[in-house]
Design an enzyme around this catalytic site. Sequence first.
Site, short mmCIF file in Angstrom:
data_model
loop_
_atom_site.label_atom_id
_atom_site.label_comp_id
_atom_site.label_asym_id
_atom_site.label_seq_id
_atom_site.Cartn_x
_atom_site.Cartn_y
_atom_site.Cartn_z
N GLU A 159 26.47 -19.88 16.48
CA GLU A 159 27.81 -19.71 17.06
C GLU A 159 28.88 -19.66 15.96
OE1 GLU A 159 29.44 -23.00 19.39
OE2 GLU A 159 28.08 -24.38 18.37
N CYS B 202 4.27 -11.33 2.26
CA CYS B 202 5.04 -11.89 3.38
C CYS B 202 4.23 -12.87 4.24
CB CYS B 202 5.52 -10.79 4.33
SG CYS B 202 5.72 -9.16 3.63
N LYS C 91 2.75 -16.04 2.47
CA LYS C 91 3.95 -16.76 1.98
C LYS C 91 4.66 -17.46 3.13
CE LYS C 91 7.75 -15.18 2.38
NZ LYS C 91 8.50 -14.23 1.63
N SER D 75 1.62 -1.75 3.92
CA SER D 75 2.60 -1.60 5.00
C SER D 75 3.00 -0.15 5.22
CB SER D 75 3.87 -2.40 4.66
OG SER D 75 3.55 -3.70 4.25
N CYS E 175 1.74 -7.23 1.66
CA CYS E 175 2.39 -8.03 2.70
C CYS E 175 1.40 -8.94 3.42
CB CYS E 175 3.10 -7.10 3.69
SG CYS E 175 3.80 -7.97 5.08
N HIS F 184 26.48 -22.66 22.47
CA HIS F 184 26.79 -23.97 21.92
C HIS F 184 25.76 -25.00 22.36
CE1 HIS F 184 29.44 -27.05 20.35
NE2 HIS F 184 29.27 -27.74 21.45
N TYR G 192 13.51 -13.66 -5.54
CA TYR G 192 13.08 -14.30 -4.30
C TYR G 192 11.69 -14.90 -4.42
CZ TYR G 192 10.11 -10.37 -2.80
OH TYR G 192 9.12 -9.43 -2.70
N GLU H 200 11.13 -18.79 -3.58
CA GLU H 200 10.26 -19.14 -2.45
C GLU H 200 9.07 -19.99 -2.89
OE1 GLU H 200 11.21 -15.40 0.53
OE2 GLU H 200 9.39 -15.30 -0.67
P1 FAD Z 1 1.56 -2.48 -0.61
O1 FAD Z 1 1.67 -3.31 0.60
O2 FAD Z 1 1.52 -3.16 -1.92
O3 FAD Z 1 0.25 -1.60 -0.43
C1 FAD Z 1 -0.22 -0.76 -1.43
C2 FAD Z 1 -1.72 -0.57 -1.25
O4 FAD Z 1 -2.14 0.52 -2.06
C3 FAD Z 1 -2.52 -1.78 -1.70
O5 FAD Z 1 -3.31 -2.28 -0.62
C4 FAD Z 1 -3.41 -1.25 -2.83
O6 FAD Z 1 -4.73 -1.79 -2.81
C5 FAD Z 1 -3.43 0.24 -2.52
N1 FAD Z 1 -3.69 1.08 -3.69
C6 FAD Z 1 -3.21 0.97 -4.96
N2 FAD Z 1 -3.67 1.96 -5.74
C7 FAD Z 1 -4.47 2.73 -4.94
C8 FAD Z 1 -5.24 3.91 -5.18
N3 FAD Z 1 -5.28 4.51 -6.35
N4 FAD Z 1 -5.94 4.44 -4.13
C9 FAD Z 1 -5.91 3.86 -2.89
N5 FAD Z 1 -5.18 2.74 -2.63
C10 FAD Z 1 -4.48 2.18 -3.64
N6 FAD Z 1 8.63 -8.20 2.16
C11 FAD Z 1 9.26 -8.56 3.31
O7 FAD Z 1 9.78 -7.68 4.01
N7 FAD Z 1 9.36 -9.87 3.69
C12 FAD Z 1 8.82 -10.86 2.97
O8 FAD Z 1 8.91 -12.04 3.34
C13 FAD Z 1 8.13 -10.53 1.77
N8 FAD Z 1 7.55 -11.49 1.02
C14 FAD Z 1 6.87 -11.15 -0.10
C15 FAD Z 1 6.29 -12.16 -0.86
C16 FAD Z 1 5.60 -11.85 -2.02
C17 FAD Z 1 4.98 -12.95 -2.82
C18 FAD Z 1 5.49 -10.49 -2.42
C19 FAD Z 1 4.73 -10.14 -3.67
C20 FAD Z 1 6.05 -9.48 -1.68
C21 FAD Z 1 6.76 -9.80 -0.52
N9 FAD Z 1 7.38 -8.81 0.26
C22 FAD Z 1 8.06 -9.16 1.40
C23 FAD Z 1 7.37 -7.40 -0.16
C24 FAD Z 1 6.31 -6.60 0.64
O9 FAD Z 1 5.07 -7.23 0.56
C25 FAD Z 1 6.25 -5.17 0.09
O10 FAD Z 1 7.54 -4.61 0.09
C26 FAD Z 1 5.33 -4.30 0.92
O11 FAD Z 1 4.03 -4.82 0.97
C27 FAD Z 1 5.31 -2.87 0.34
O12 FAD Z 1 4.41 -2.08 1.06
P2 FAD Z 1 3.73 -0.81 0.36
O13 FAD Z 1 2.97 -0.12 1.45
O14 FAD Z 1 4.73 -0.04 -0.39
O15 FAD Z 1 2.73 -1.40 -0.72
#
Ligand code: FAD
Length: 449
Positions: free
Chosen positions: A443, A46, A49, A13, A41, A438, A176, A180
Amino acid sequence: MSDFDLIVVGGGSGGLAGAFRAAAHGARVALLEPGELGGTCVNVGCVPKKAMWLAAELSQHITLAGELGFDTPAPKLDWREFIVHRQRYIAGIHTSYRKRLDENGIVWMPCRGRLIDRHTVESEDGTRLTAQHILIATGGRPRRPAVPGAEHGLVSDDFFNFCEAPPRVAIVGAGYVAVELAGVLQALGSQVELFVRGQRLLDSFEPDLTAELLEDTKQHGIHARFGYSLAGVESTADNGVALINTAQVRSERFDCLIFATGRSATTAGLGLELAGVELDLSGYIQVDDYQNTTAPGIYAVGDVTDRPALTPVAIAAARRLMDRVFGGKPEAKLDYSDIATVVFSHPPIGKIGLTEQEARDRYGNAVAVYRTRFRPMLHALADSPQRSLFKLVCVGPEERVVGLHLLGEGADEILQGFAVAMKKGITLSDLHDTVAIHPTSAEEVVLMR
Ligand code: FAD
């Protein structure tokens, strides 16, 4: 002369949002992501899920419909068929990301990266890239507790490989992810038992609402054990597992155990020490209010930092950072206050701002609290026991709203609009000046007195 203006390590993300925004400002961007685009995500968070939650909601509504006179047999989900729909939806997101990367001229290297120095990233195949700026967005991963036999337990990533509901599931945790997954599995055919170390679900949410949610959870058939202290896990001869507590009492057999015991920042092997990027005591990358790490020109956003682990937070932080670095907005930074968040339980629970206790700790007697508990119409019609509970926390003579807490059907969709209002600093009288829609659950927020 550097190869790029920005190298992004991690295509989840935060990383993708940073890459797109930097490219929109004209920066030359490279992005390293070894897995599926979209990170946690899109692939194991997200999105899948929420798909499973929607399936669980449908199942519960089909049951309600039966109680209201519809001729519907007891719902039974064909998981494999549903997963085809879920994964097709996710594949669409992957395609759209790939297209946008191409359109924006972003170079995507499908491999892991590590820092060599403050301006150089080396990919797994040995290619070295240089840039003026580096963004680390490597996210986090699920953590297992350090007890003997923990390898017999699964984590949330594994849940998304399920093709059917295991008959009996133990879930360790009360955050959470635990709540969930418990709700979804129970609604879709499992018998779920939650093992909770503390005394309540969802620690950071308003206790009145989590107590009400616990009642709903029990109504759905989930068992919850509080004050449970896990000492180990054993596999059973018939491919099951059993939990052992610190009094050496062995639980019944479960078909599977899922640990929902928190997540750790993904920092191992990133070469942070070579670039002078420091971690905090909990293992997150240290950042200031502007997402600067301790190394000039290197930034971090999202779950690899200790900020709220939510997709929109990672995205918003990355966009503001790129507006600052490449977009001529030197003061751009994310305001982390009053971020709305929802847990997709059944029914969903959400919050913005302070709980009653947090407000009392900060403002003492200046706090006023308003609550409403009611049966949403569908549940009243079906004579189902589910109740909604909404709570408003206000401060001072002007009764500024500093906390809004919703448990009930539609809470997930209702909360966003009120998050805008709270950012604008609304008071209780602003809510009362607003004419209600309503009959809705929403509301009740403007009618609380
Ligand atoms: P990530 O999305 O984890 O991305 C990190 C990326 O870095 C990964 O693709 C990984 O492969 C890559 N990476 C790692 N090491 C390296 C490297 N050395 N070199 C290159 N790439 C690398 N948030 C919400 O807002 N709403 C929700 O409903 C929600 N539900 C969730 C449900 C679950 C089960 C989980 C586990 C999380 C949920 N979250 C939710 C949280 C959300 O997914 C995270 O907050 C979000 O994905 C964080 O984004 P990020 O970019 O920090 O990391």
